[in-house]
Scaffold this motif. Sequence first.
Motif, PDB file in Angstrom:
ATOM      1  N   PRO A   1       0.805  -1.236   0.000  1.00 52.64           N
ATOM      2  CA  PRO A   1       0.000   0.000   0.000  1.00 52.64           C
ATOM      3  C   PRO A   1       0.835   1.281   0.000  1.00 52.64           C
ATOM      4  O   PRO A   1       0.354   2.341  -0.376  1.00 52.64           O
ATOM      5  CB  PRO A   1      -0.845  -0.106   1.267  1.00 52.64           C
ATOM      6  CG  PRO A   1      -0.141  -1.088   2.130  1.00 52.64           C
ATOM      7  CD  PRO A   1       0.620  -2.009   1.216  1.00 52.64           C
TER       8      PRO A   1
ATOM      9  N   GLY B   1       2.762   0.352  -4.415  1.00 56.80           N
ATOM     10  CA  GLY B   1       1.728   0.099  -5.417  1.00 56.80           C
ATOM     11  C   GLY B   1       2.261   0.065  -6.832  1.00 56.80           C
ATOM     12  O   GLY B   1       3.431   0.371  -7.091  1.00 56.80           O
TER      13      GLY B   1
ATOM     14  N   HIS C   1      -2.119   5.938 -13.831  1.00 55.45           N
ATOM     15  CA  HIS C   1      -3.557   5.904 -13.581  1.00 55.45           C
ATOM     16  C   HIS C   1      -4.191   7.005 -14.411  1.00 55.45           C
ATOM     17  O   HIS C   1      -3.932   8.187 -14.190  1.00 55.45           O
ATOM     18  CB  HIS C   1      -3.882   6.185 -12.114  1.00 55.45           C
ATOM     19  CG  HIS C   1      -3.887   4.987 -11.244  1.00 55.45           C
ATOM     20  ND1 HIS C   1      -4.787   3.973 -11.386  1.00 55.45           N
ATOM     21  CD2 HIS C   1      -3.094   4.645 -10.214  1.00 55.45           C
ATOM     22  CE1 HIS C   1      -4.559   3.054 -10.474  1.00 55.45           C
ATOM     23  NE2 HIS C   1      -3.528   3.438  -9.764  1.00 55.45           N
TER      24      HIS C   1
ATOM     25  N   CYS D   1     -11.778   5.486 -13.067  1.00 60.55           N
ATOM     26  CA  CYS D   1     -11.655   4.660 -11.862  1.00 60.55           C
ATOM     27  C   CYS D   1     -10.370   4.923 -11.089  1.00 60.55           C
ATOM     28  O   CYS D   1     -10.076   4.223 -10.120  1.00 60.55           O
ATOM     29  CB  CYS D   1     -11.737   3.180 -12.238  1.00 60.55           C
ATOM     30  SG  CYS D   1     -13.324   2.730 -12.934  1.00 60.55           S
ATOM     31  N   ALA D   2      -9.605   5.891 -11.497  1.00 54.95           N
ATOM     32  CA  ALA D   2      -8.338   6.178 -10.820  1.00 54.95           C
ATOM     33  C   ALA D   2      -8.586   6.862  -9.478  1.00 54.95           C
ATOM     34  O   ALA D   2      -9.532   7.630  -9.320  1.00 54.95           O
ATOM     35  CB  ALA D   2      -7.471   7.078 -11.690  1.00 54.95           C
ATOM     36  N   GLN D   3      -7.717   6.560  -8.515  1.00 57.56           N
ATOM     37  CA  GLN D   3      -7.776   7.251  -7.233  1.00 57.56           C
ATOM     38  C   GLN D   3      -7.528   8.739  -7.470  1.00 57.56           C
ATOM     39  O   GLN D   3      -6.710   9.098  -8.312  1.00 57.56           O
ATOM     40  CB  GLN D   3      -6.707   6.728  -6.290  1.00 57.56           C
ATOM     41  CG  GLN D   3      -6.791   5.275  -5.978  1.00 57.56           C
ATOM     42  CD  GLN D   3      -5.560   4.807  -5.215  1.00 57.56           C
ATOM     43  OE1 GLN D   3      -4.762   5.597  -4.727  1.00 57.56           O
ATOM     44  NE2 GLN D   3      -5.404   3.505  -5.117  1.00 57.56           N
ATOM     45  N   ALA D   4      -8.193   9.574  -6.718  1.00 53.75           N
ATOM     46  CA  ALA D   4      -8.050  11.024  -6.916  1.00 53.75           C
ATOM     47  C   ALA D   4      -6.590  11.467  -6.796  1.00 53.75           C
ATOM     48  O   ALA D   4      -6.134  12.318  -7.557  1.00 53.75           O
ATOM     49  CB  ALA D   4      -8.917  11.770  -5.915  1.00 53.75           C
ATOM     50  N   SER D   5      -5.850  10.886  -5.867  1.00 53.32           N
ATOM     51  CA  SER D   5      -4.458  11.302  -5.675  1.00 53.32           C
ATOM     52  C   SER D   5      -3.552  10.856  -6.824  1.00 53.32           C
ATOM     53  O   SER D   5      -2.467  11.401  -7.006  1.00 53.32           O
ATOM     54  CB  SER D   5      -3.915  10.745  -4.363  1.00 53.32           C
ATOM     55  OG  SER D   5      -3.913   9.326  -4.399  1.00 53.32           O
ATOM     56  N   LEU D   6      -3.980   9.842  -7.583  1.00 50.28           N
ATOM     57  CA  LEU D   6      -3.161   9.335  -8.679  1.00 50.28           C
ATOM     58  C   LEU D   6      -3.753   9.611 -10.054  1.00 50.28           C
ATOM     59  O   LEU D   6      -3.144   9.280 -11.066  1.00 50.28           O
ATOM     60  CB  LEU D   6      -2.955   7.821  -8.529  1.00 50.28           C
ATOM     61  CG  LEU D   6      -2.116   7.378  -7.344  1.00 50.28           C
ATOM     62  CD1 LEU D   6      -2.103   5.865  -7.247  1.00 50.28           C
ATOM     63  CD2 LEU D   6      -0.709   7.925  -7.447  1.00 50.28           C
ATOM     64  N   ASP D   7      -4.921  10.208 -10.122  1.00 47.00           N
ATOM     65  CA  ASP D   7      -5.548  10.454 -11.412  1.00 47.00           C
ATOM     66  C   ASP D   7      -4.671  11.368 -12.263  1.00 47.00           C
ATOM     67  O   ASP D   7      -4.300  12.458 -11.841  1.00 47.00           O
ATOM     68  CB  ASP D   7      -6.928  11.081 -11.231  1.00 47.00           C
ATOM     69  CG  ASP D   7      -7.723  11.114 -12.520  1.00 47.00           C
ATOM     70  OD1 ASP D   7      -7.413  10.331 -13.431  1.00 47.00           O
ATOM     71  OD2 ASP D   7      -8.666  11.925 -12.612  1.00 47.00           O
TER      72      ASP D   7
ATOM     73  N   CYS E   1      -1.629  10.739 -13.040  1.00 48.79           N
ATOM     74  CA  CYS E   1      -0.229  10.545 -12.691  1.00 48.79           C
ATOM     75  C   CYS E   1       0.328   9.350 -13.459  1.00 48.79           C
ATOM     76  O   CYS E   1      -0.320   8.323 -13.560  1.00 48.79           O
ATOM     77  CB  CYS E   1      -0.108  10.289 -11.196  1.00 48.79           C
ATOM     78  SG  CYS E   1       1.551   9.872 -10.655  1.00 48.79           S
TER      79      CYS E   1
END
Length: 76
Positions: A7, A10, A40, A44-50, A52
């Motif tokens: 985690p 990743g 990402h 469906c990407a996490q907001a922190s990784l969208d 990136c």
Amino acid sequence: CALLNDPLVGPVSREVTELLASAALDRTPEAFYALSVTGHLGPCAQASLDGCFFVGLAQREPTSTVAVHAHRCRSP
């Protein structure tokens, strides 16, 4: 690879991108360069990784060592 489920690291990470480029170079002894990309992008990407992504480059040196560099980028 344990990093994919870690985690704190990743699959979208500098470490994984470096491993991918290095592994590609290991599997192709006739190559001098290998590229890798992780990222990402999409709904469906996490907001922190969208948006990136990481780009990695492995280069075989004349001394048979491998230099690997990865850089974090953001899409506009």
